[in-house]
Write a protein that holds these residues in place. Structure first.
Motif, PDB file in Angstrom:
ATOM      1  N   LEU A 102      75.692  38.712   8.355  1.00 15.82           N
ATOM      2  CA  LEU A 102      75.197  39.174   7.394  1.00 15.82           C
ATOM      3  C   LEU A 102      76.291  40.522   7.693  1.00 15.82           C
ATOM      4  O   LEU A 102      75.425  41.748   7.059  1.00 15.82           O
ATOM      5  CB  LEU A 102      73.704  39.465   8.791  1.00 15.82           C
ATOM      6  N   LYS A 103      77.087  40.829   9.195  1.00 18.36           N
ATOM      7  CA  LYS A 103      77.429  42.030   9.355  1.00 18.36           C
ATOM      8  C   LYS A 103      78.107  43.223   8.076  1.00 18.36           C
ATOM      9  O   LYS A 103      78.045  43.811   7.456  1.00 18.36           O
ATOM     10  CB  LYS A 103      78.425  41.891  10.536  1.00 18.36           C
ATOM     11  N   GLN A 104      78.924  41.770   7.246  1.00 23.97           N
ATOM     12  CA  GLN A 104      79.322  42.226   6.302  1.00 23.97           C
ATOM     13  C   GLN A 104      78.560  43.193   5.000  1.00 23.97           C
ATOM     14  O   GLN A 104      78.749  43.818   4.347  1.00 23.97           O
ATOM     15  CB  GLN A 104      79.294  41.753   5.077  1.00 23.97           C
ATOM     16  N   TYR A 105      77.572  42.906   5.584  1.00 19.99           N
ATOM     17  CA  TYR A 105      76.282  43.885   4.669  1.00 19.99           C
ATOM     18  C   TYR A 105      75.415  44.890   5.097  1.00 19.99           C
ATOM     19  O   TYR A 105      74.638  45.309   4.097  1.00 19.99           O
ATOM     20  CB  TYR A 105      75.420  42.682   3.621  1.00 19.99           C
ATOM     21  N   GLY A 106      75.562  45.317   5.826  1.00 17.40           N
ATOM     22  CA  GLY A 106      75.718  46.292   6.797  1.00 17.40           C
ATOM     23  C   GLY A 106      74.739  46.672   7.148  1.00 17.40           C
ATOM     24  O   GLY A 106      73.319  47.158   7.393  1.00 17.40           O
ATOM     25  N   ILE A 107      74.230  44.903   7.596  1.00 18.33           N
ATOM     26  CA  ILE A 107      72.250  44.947   8.260  1.00 18.33           C
ATOM     27  C   ILE A 107      73.152  44.887   9.972  1.00 18.33           C
ATOM     28  O   ILE A 107      73.881  45.076  10.880  1.00 18.33           O
ATOM     29  CB  ILE A 107      72.453  42.995   8.866  1.00 18.33           C
ATOM     30  N   THR A 108      71.606  46.180  10.350  1.00 19.12           N
ATOM     31  CA  THR A 108      72.100  47.141  11.726  1.00 19.12           C
ATOM     32  C   THR A 108      71.128  45.554  12.480  1.00 19.12           C
ATOM     33  O   THR A 108      71.449  46.241  13.527  1.00 19.12           O
ATOM     34  CB  THR A 108      71.605  48.250  11.474  1.00 19.12           C
TER      35      THR A 108
END
Length: 234
Positions: free
Chosen positions: A41-47
């Motif tokens: 999820l971090k790869q796709y900019g999930i904050t």
């Protein structure tokens, strides 16, 4: 962007090999399964990620705390199992964006989340579903869409056979729409909403052939031990 991971599962079929932690915390190549999902999820900019927890929730809370590599972590606690739909409804007050992603806590489907977001915006969908291409849909049931990606049918397992599309278990959901579906308590988002309301709501699907693995049974859990090594240092 925000996401919900359904991590409250008991993992009954895995009890013989993983009995002391929730299924989503099953160790794979020396890391909990949830660690791989959060890295994805971090790869796709999930904050922000909300973890829907229940069984042995303290194991998850103690491990991840309130932050994972810059992602804010919050917890939506189920006092009793609520099913996939009930867990989503129970977590709604944690979200403020127009939409949020939903993932199953025992599955990794390595798709491009931005493709779901694009379809969601273009088609003004109530929900977008990642669909997995498989060689034989008979053991799963299948999903059909029109040329623009709008879902126009669900078929139970053994009703169709051969190559086709199945529900891959990743969704992008319109928060206000879901809040107004009229269901609460224990229910399934798949059978009680998607399969029953596709003719009156606007559900879209996008076909993907990316890497997919569900660790819910011992055979696939063992397979993950080898295959997830490539994700470890991603």
């Amino acid at each position: 962007m925000e996401a919900l991971i359904l991590a409250g599962g008991l993992g009954t079929r895995l009890q013989g090999v993983v009995s002391d932690v929730p299924k989503s915390m099953a160790p794979i190549a020396e890391k909990p399964f949830l660690d791989y999902q959060l890295s994805y999820l971090k790869q796709y900019g999930i904050t922000k990620v909300v973890l829907a927890v229940g069984y042995k929730k303290e194991v998850i809370e103690n491990y991840f705390g309130e932050n994972y590599k810059g992602i804010a972590i919050e917890y939506s606690v189920e006092e009793q199992p609520l099913g996939t739909g009930g867990a989503i409804f129970n977590a709604l007050n944690h979200f403020s964006d127009e939409s949020f992603f939903v993932l199953n806590g025992d599955t990794l489907f390595d798709i491009d989340l931005l493709k779901l977001k694009k379809l969601f915006d273009v088609e003004k969908c109530d929900a977008v579903m990642a669909l997995r291409k498989v060689d034989d849909v008979s053991r799963y049931g299948t999903v059909s869409t029109d040329v623009s990606g709008v879902i126009d049918g669900f078929f139970e397992k053994n009703k169709k056979s051969g190559a086709g599309l199945i529900n891959g278990g990743i969704y992008l959901i319109n928060r206000k729409w879901f809040n107004n579906v009229g269901l609460n308590g224990k229910f399934s988002v798949e059978t009680d909403i998607f399969e029953k309301q596709f003719s009156v709501s606007r559900f879209c699907g996008i076909a993907c052939s990316d890497y997919f693995l569900d660790i819910g049974i011992p055979k696939d859990y063992d397979r993950a031990q080898q295959e997830f090594k490539k994700f470890k240092n991603r």
